[in-house]
Design an enzyme around this catalytic site. Structure first.
Site, PDB file in Angstrom:
ATOM      1  N   GLU A  83     -33.986 -16.202   8.693  1.00  0.00           N
ATOM      2  CA  GLU A  83     -32.679 -16.378   9.321  1.00  0.00           C
ATOM      3  C   GLU A  83     -31.685 -15.271   8.943  1.00  0.00           C
ATOM      4  OE1 GLU A  83     -32.632 -21.166   9.926  1.00  0.00           O
ATOM      5  OE2 GLU A  83     -32.028 -20.493   7.949  1.00  0.00           O
ATOM      6  N   ASP A  95     -28.551 -19.215  -2.256  1.00  0.00           N
ATOM      7  CA  ASP A  95     -28.294 -19.393  -0.827  1.00  0.00           C
ATOM      8  C   ASP A  95     -26.802 -19.200  -0.597  1.00  0.00           C
ATOM      9  OD1 ASP A  95     -28.532 -20.343   1.962  1.00  0.00           O
ATOM     10  OD2 ASP A  95     -30.489 -21.044   1.292  1.00  0.00           O
ATOM     11  N   HIS A  98     -28.784 -15.378   3.983  1.00  0.00           N
ATOM     12  CA  HIS A  98     -28.382 -16.494   3.115  1.00  0.00           C
ATOM     13  C   HIS A  98     -27.809 -15.956   1.799  1.00  0.00           C
ATOM     14  CE1 HIS A  98     -29.736 -19.793   5.629  1.00  0.00           C
ATOM     15  NE2 HIS A  98     -30.828 -19.122   5.896  1.00  0.00           N
TER      16      HIS A  98
HETATM   17  C1  ACM Z   1     -35.887 -22.338   6.323  1.00  0.00           C
HETATM   18  O1  ACM Z   1     -35.996 -23.568   6.509  1.00  0.00           O
HETATM   19  N1  ACM Z   1     -34.781 -21.706   6.710  1.00  0.00           N
HETATM   20  C2  ACM Z   1     -36.937 -21.550   5.729  1.00  0.00           C
END
Ligand code: ACM
Ligand code: ZN
Length: 735
Positions: free
Chosen positions: A313, A177, A250
């Site tokens: 995201e 991440d 991410h």
């Molecule tokens: C997430 O909680 N961004 C998958």
């Protein structure tokens, strides 16, 4: 023939609530009048199965049941493989002469012993019983984010032991991440030399201003050998590890190691703040090759058929101005950056498919179409899961509303800092992963559900455990039990049997389920609140003695705001648990029912018509039960005071927490009426502060509210593209 629903055929096996000490509760259980004398020892056959069980369970049986298990020539436990049983199922029969286990496969065998270990509760004997058991879902998962905070292999083994005890079979290991890359990739050593370490970490909640940082190097990573060791450890316990390599978003930890993989090439640090960041993987060939190479090493470590590729995201900001990304759009004839995201996911899907694997990703991977055998994790709600199932994809349900264990489990002020949200034990227990919107046929695509442990605010395994337990016990019954017992039976059984077990194992579980729940009742001059619990919990105003028993709290309406505090101490089994200082405000609207023309969302609708007038002011960091939540563009409600009343001020709280997709509404119109028929304008204005204050002296009987909200979360923000939440509380009227 596979006896998929064999339980249904076994009517004589009526479940006996008295014997509810096994978690998750078995499908069918019947005691007989026999007793098996084990005299502190059980002998298993000298087969591979017997040896495996001794290796895995030796210590746990010794510690928890006080029984020594070993293999020997004269077994007292018979193990019979029966391939006609449904996957992961088992039969366990305890009679005076012998214990007999039939199992479908290795998981069925392991589960029989998990059950047996929980069933033994006497020093020398085992109560005679017949148990038939099988899971409701084939995917029973728990996720752990090891990027935001790092956990050692030993800690992860402990976590896996806990999962195994509850018959979970998938560990979703979130390995990469923005805040740290945690898996060794030999071809790209800088991923862990640089990407596994950050120089600072934000202090407190990330929405807090001004932000401060702890300037300390933080990180760690797992070597491939360590990861393989954990894979084997989990496999031996019936758990498949699904690794997650986040792409194309991410990605800041990877970009810190190899800036040329991004669009700008800029050298950025491994991130020390939580959230969603604009710098993501570029879609250029160099990055695609890198991602394929990373996945090639990942699949050599993890035998799991499915590999998680993230997909959530992904801001498109950098791609919009990147010449290489724009050239890709042109070259491939794509419509926009969303199709470019699809290209990345599709490319990874094809690559993994060519190696005999499948992808699973967060529900954003559905955008713009998806290869048929890709699996989808529905997290932003149930809509993604519904759409995916309708399109024929297998789905794992993990909606924030019921599966995000990083949320608060109580609104008690002493709860440790969490990301926000409100997910008490009871709500987890009542979860049904199969959306009612699906037809019977479509329902088959829901393969299970998963609890997610994001660790921005869980820096230690102690904190992880506190958020995991006992909610994971509730989740185990959600995913295992074809028919769940009522919560009113689950809760006392949990308290009596499973929590002592967790305590013995040194697990830091939460007792927040003992916190006071207040039942509200409007009375002519205000509001009455009665404490309530499904357990035998008692409430006292004296924290030290069982004195001052609280039957109910009484709040009277007042013309001005009056602050009142009631301490309520919860006692369970004659031991004080903790004290809640109930802070109330009284005012003219206290206990008056609000008529919601726009219905609050079922997810954030506590106390029904009294949600805005219960005397409890919604606080920050927010917990869902204090706030009333909406997802409409326009919110309308009215308040009838019953009689003509002089007011001079209306106050209404709103919330702004973009990180949780909650946005302050835009405008408010208040109208008043003296008879409930003809309305005049009281005030109309733009909302510029979280607390709206409207000042004007009027005689009113009915007030009507119209509030307009933000209709879509903008690109680049957490929850981009979804309808944001509007949260309101408390509606305060004064003279
Ligand atoms: C997430 O909680 N961004 C998958
Ligand atoms: Zn680019």
């Amino acid at each position: 023939m596979k006896l998929i629903y064999f339980v249904v055929c076994c009517i004589p096996f009526i479940l006996n609530a008295q014997h509810s000490r096994i978690f998750p509760q078995p499908a069918a259980l019947k005691t007989n009048n026999e007793t098996f004398l084990h005299k502190g020892q059980l002998i298993l056959p000298q087969s591979d199965a017997g040896k495996h069980i001794v290796t895995v369970f030796h210590e746990a049986f010794e510690r928890e049941s006080g029984v020594h298990i070993e293999t020997g020539p004269k077994p007292t436990v018979e193990l019979i493989e029966n391939i006609d049983l449904a996957g992961e199922s088992y039969l366990l029969e305890v009679k005076s002469k012998q214990i007999r286990i039939e199992y479908a496969d290795m998981n069925g065998l392991l589960y029989a012993f998990q059950t047996l270990n929980q069933w033994i509760n006497l020093p020398n004997e085992i109560e005679g019983v017949s148990i038939m058991d099988q899971p409701r879902f084939s995917y029973r998962g728990t996720h752990l984010d090891c990027s935001r905070h790092f956990f050692t292999i030993e800690e992860l083994k402990g976590f896996i032991d806990q999962m195994a005890q509850l018959k979970f079979n998938r560990f979703h290991w979130h390995l990469t991440d923005d805040q740290g890359w945690r898996i060794e990739i030999k071809k790209y050593p800088l991923l862990t030399e640089i990407g596994a370490w950050r120089d600072s970490t934000v202090v407190g909640h990330y929405s807090r201003t001004p932000r401060t940082y702890e300037k300390q190097r933080y990180g760690g990573f797992y070597t491939q050998e360590e990861a393989k060791g954990l894979v084997k450890y989990a496999q031996d316990r019936g758990i498949t590890i699904i690794p997650e390599i986040e792409l194309p978003g991410h990605a800041r930890a990877a970009l810190a190691a190899y800036p040329s993989l991004g669009c700008s090439g800029e050298q950025l640090p491994v991130e020390g703040l939580w959230g969603v960041f604009d710098d993501v993987f570029c879609t250029q060939d160099e990055t695609i090759t890198f991602l394929k190479n990373v996945l090639d090493e990942v699949i050599a470590i993890f035998p799991s058929e499915t590999i998680h590729i993230g997909g959530d995201e992904v801001p498109k900001v950098r791609w919009k101005t990147c010449s290489k990304c724009q050239a890709n759009i042109k070259k491939m004839g794509l419509k926009d950056e969303h199709e470019l995201q699809r290209y990345v996911i599709e490319t990874m899907e094809q690559h993994l498919r060519s190696k005999g694997r499948k992808i699973i990703g967060w529900d954003e991977i559905l955008e713009g179409g998806l290869a048929a055998n890709a699996q989808v994790m529905s997290w932003r709600g149930t809509e993604g899961g519904i759409a995916a199932a309708k399109a024929g994809h297998q789905v794992v349900m993990t909606p924030t509303s019921h599966c995000y264990f990083d949320y608060y489990q109580s609104s008690h002020p002493d709860e440790p800092l969490a990301i926000g949200g409100f997910l008490p034990l009871e709500k987890v227990y009542h979860y049904n992963p199969v959306p009612t919107e699906l037809t019977k046929k479509e329902q088959q695509f829901i393969i299970g559900a998963q609890a997610n442990l994001w660790t921005e605010y869980l820096p230690t395994m102690d904190a992880v455990e506190y958020h995991t337990f006992p909610r994971l016990v509730a989740m185990s019954e959600v995913v295992w039990c074809i028919e769940k017992r009522p919560y009113s039976e689950f809760l006392p059984a949990l308290a009596r049997y499973y929590l002592p077990r967790l305590k013995q194992q040194g697990i830091n579980y939460s007792s927040a389920f003992l916190d006071v729940e207040m039942l509200l009742k409007p009375v002519p001059n205000g509001l009455e609140l009665t404490p309530h619990s499904s357990l035998n919990v008692q409430y006292f105003s004296d924290a030290n003695k069982m004195e001052g028993k609280i039957e109910r709290l009484e709040l009277e309406r007042t013309a001005q705001v009056v602050h009142r505090t009631f301490p309520v101490t919860t006692w369970y089994n004659n031991i004080p648990y903790r004290t809640t200082n109930y802070n109330f405000v009284t005012h003219l609207a206290l206990g008056k029912a609000v008529h919601f023309e726009t219905k609050p969302s079922l997810k954030y609708n506590y106390n029904d018509s009294l949600g805005l007038t219960n005397g409890i002011v919604g606080a920050l960091p927010w917990r869902g039960d204090q706030w009333v939540g909406f997802t409409e563009d326009t919110i309308r409600f009215s308040l009838d005071l019953g009689t003509l009343t002089d007011i001079s001020q209306i106050e209404l709280g709103t919330l702004n927490d973009p990180g949780s997709w909650i946005y302050r509404p835009q405008t408010i119109l208040v109208e008043y009426s003296t008879n409930g028929k003809k309305f005049k304008k009281y005030s109309k204005q733009a909302i510029t502060e979280d607390r709206i204050k409207l000042v004007k002296s009027k005689k009113v009987k009915v007030l009507r509210f119209t509030i307009t909200t933000v209709s879509e979360v903008e690109q680049g923000m957490p929850g981009a593209g979804t309808t944001p939440w509007t949260f309101l509380d408390e509606l305060i009227l004064t003279r």
